[in-house]
Design a protein around this motif. Structure first.
Motif, PDB file in Angstrom:
ATOM      1  N   GLY A   1       0.786  -1.220   0.000  1.00 25.94           N
ATOM      2  CA  GLY A   1       0.000   0.000   0.000  1.00 25.94           C
ATOM      3  C   GLY A   1       0.814   1.264   0.000  1.00 25.94           C
ATOM      4  N   ARG A   2       0.122   2.380  -0.014  1.00 24.92           N
ATOM      5  CA  ARG A   2       0.773   3.670   0.077  1.00 24.92           C
ATOM      6  C   ARG A   2       1.458   3.763   1.431  1.00 24.92           C
ATOM      7  N   PRO A   3       2.679   4.296   1.521  1.00 27.70           N
ATOM      8  CA  PRO A   3       3.401   4.284   2.792  1.00 27.70           C
ATOM      9  C   PRO A   3       2.651   4.909   3.962  1.00 27.70           C
ATOM     10  N   SER A   4       1.786   5.888   3.696  1.00 29.32           N
ATOM     11  CA  SER A   4       1.024   6.511   4.784  1.00 29.32           C
ATOM     12  C   SER A   4      -0.270   5.775   5.092  1.00 29.32           C
ATOM     13  N   CYS A   5      -0.525   4.665   4.379  1.00 30.11           N
ATOM     14  CA  CYS A   5      -1.814   3.974   4.529  1.00 30.11           C
ATOM     15  C   CYS A   5      -1.640   2.484   4.233  1.00 30.11           C
TER      16      CYS A   5
END
Length: 443
Positions: free
Chosen positions: A343-347
């Motif tokens: 996933g996206r690193p912040s999510c």
């Protein structure tokens, strides 16, 4: 060994008094291993403590509503100062103007904004407005997890009891042909979607194509920015990808945990809920607590923090380090095809696949169980700016030990003998089974 005795006892009492034992289905005890659902008493930064005295590094952060960390002092100070002067009045407060100016400075594609308390308030108001603007009833939603607690969305889920047939259709993400086929008959009032999700980025030209199709067929484009707002960027996904919707819906991290949401968009549409329209008026949003001062002040403090710091960069840095560390552990143990952080690193999310490589609730529960006993709480690896190196290192260490147990299950082909209790279950499902509870005899 950690004890969950008091948490388990309190959870039983909660089930006696509150349907489902929680006020949010995603927070339910059926989302955690049996008798291992912590009841929390406080949080600070990226850590929380439960009634049994256990300390956890927490992920998910209030269902993605906290990006700056629990108990973030500038937000708490701003909210407390505002509350001391009164929370709710019979007329607008000056804070409503200031908060609106702050919001619209972040989202240049929006001309007007209206605040509320829940994300569902905003998305349903967007649907209502789109229907009024277009004179149509059908809503097209992207095949993504969640948009609202209201009938137009819940009627499409497995938990649709009590809801009449809804005029809502679904389309696949990153498939312009699928959307075009739905829009072609001219019945769709609104296209409601997240511009991106943890596991899905738009293909080149996809969002631009969605925008063009909505323009072609006279349909309003609505971006759900509940998760992407303040997590992809302070200006949401529309600022990242450069595509402007007609309406956008915000919430979660706007207040770093304080309850606030927003509907924003083009003046020509939002004015239909005001006093400067020649059209029939739309009952857009009208809530007692929407302009409550503490949450507006909290929102302004969040905006100020994003102006002076870079929380998104910190979330992404922590996420990259975590994903790389856990995936390296899985590779070293030979289970990279079964346990993955993606996933996206912040999510980030973690994927838990069984011995045949299929998604498995049982294997997911085993991983959750092994993380909980090692001080890690979360249904995902969604980070905040408070997830420092110590928190990430502790998580990788816990995952290293948990992955050893996971490998045993893969080698056996089953979680039997390793999992203590029943697997977790999808939050939105038709029946209480497979996590049905017997009726309490304590009352």
């Amino acid at each position: 060994m950690r004890s969950f005795e008091r948490s388990t006892a309190i959870q039983a009492r909660l089930h006696d008094l509150i349907p489902g034992g929680a006020h949010t289905y995603a927070r339910g005890s059926d989302q955690y291993p049996d008798d291992m659902a912590p009841i929390l008493v406080r949080g600070k930064g990226a850590r929380v403590w439960d009634v049994d005295g256990n300390e956890f590094v927490e992920y998910g952060m209030g269902l993605r509503a906290v990006t700056l960390g629990h108990g973030f002092e500038p937000v708490l100070r701003a909210a407390a100062l505002a509350a001391a002067d009164g929370l709710s009045f019979t007329r607008p407060s000056e804070l409503e103007l200031f908060a609106a100016e702050d919001f619209l400075a972040l989202v240049p594609g929006a001309d007007m904004v209206k605040f509320a308390k829940n994300g569902s308030d905003a998305t349903t108001a967007a649907v209502r407005l789109a229907r009024a603007v277009t004179g149509r009833d059908t809503v097209a939603i992207c095949d993504q997890p969640f948009f609202s607690v209201d009938d137009w969305f819940i009627g499409t889920t497995d938990m649709a009891g009590g809801i009449p047939t809804v005029d809502t259709v679904k389309f696949a993400y990153n498939d312009l042909d699928a959307l075009a086929a739905i829009l072609a008959d001219g019945r769709v009032a609104a296209v409601v979607m997240e511009a991106a999700t943890a596991m899905a980025e738009p293909l080149p030209g996809y969002l631009e194509g969605v925008r063009a199709l909505c323009d072609q067929y006279g349909t309003l484009l609505v971006f759900d920015e509940m998760i992407t707002g303040f997590r992809w960027s302070a200006g949401g996904a529309q600022a990242v990808y450069g595509v402007t919707p007609d309406l956008s819906c915000w919430g979660k991290a706007m207040g770093n945990g304080f309850p606030i949401s927003a509907l924003a968009g083009k003046r020509e549409h939002l004015e239909r809920g005001g006093l400067r329209t020649d059209h029939d008026r739309v009952f857009l949003l009208s809530t007692t607590h929407g302009p409550e001062t503490a949450s507006l002040a909290a929102f302004r403090a969040v905006v100020q923090t994003y102006r002076t710091e870079n929380p998104v960069a910190r979330m992404e840095r922590a996420g990259r380090t975590l994903a790389e560390g856990v995936n390296a552990v899985a590779t070293d143990l030979g289970i990279a095809d079964h346990l993955q952080v993606r996933g996206r690193p912040s999510c980030l999310v973690f994927r838990t696949l069984d011995a045949e490589g299929e998604p498995s609730q049982a294997f997911r529960t085993l991983f959750l169980q092994e993380l909980l006993v090692r001080g890690i709480l979360g249904q995902s690896f969604v980070t905040s700016a408070a997830h420092d190196a110590a928190a990430v290192d502790a998580t990788i260490a816990a995952c290293t030990e948990a992955a050893e147990v996971y490998r045993q299950a893969i080698e056996r082909g089953t979680v039997d003998g390793l999992l203590r209790g029943r697997p977790v279950a999808p939050a939105l499902r038709r029946t209480a089974a497979p996590r049905h509870l017997e009726t309490s005899t304590s009352r």
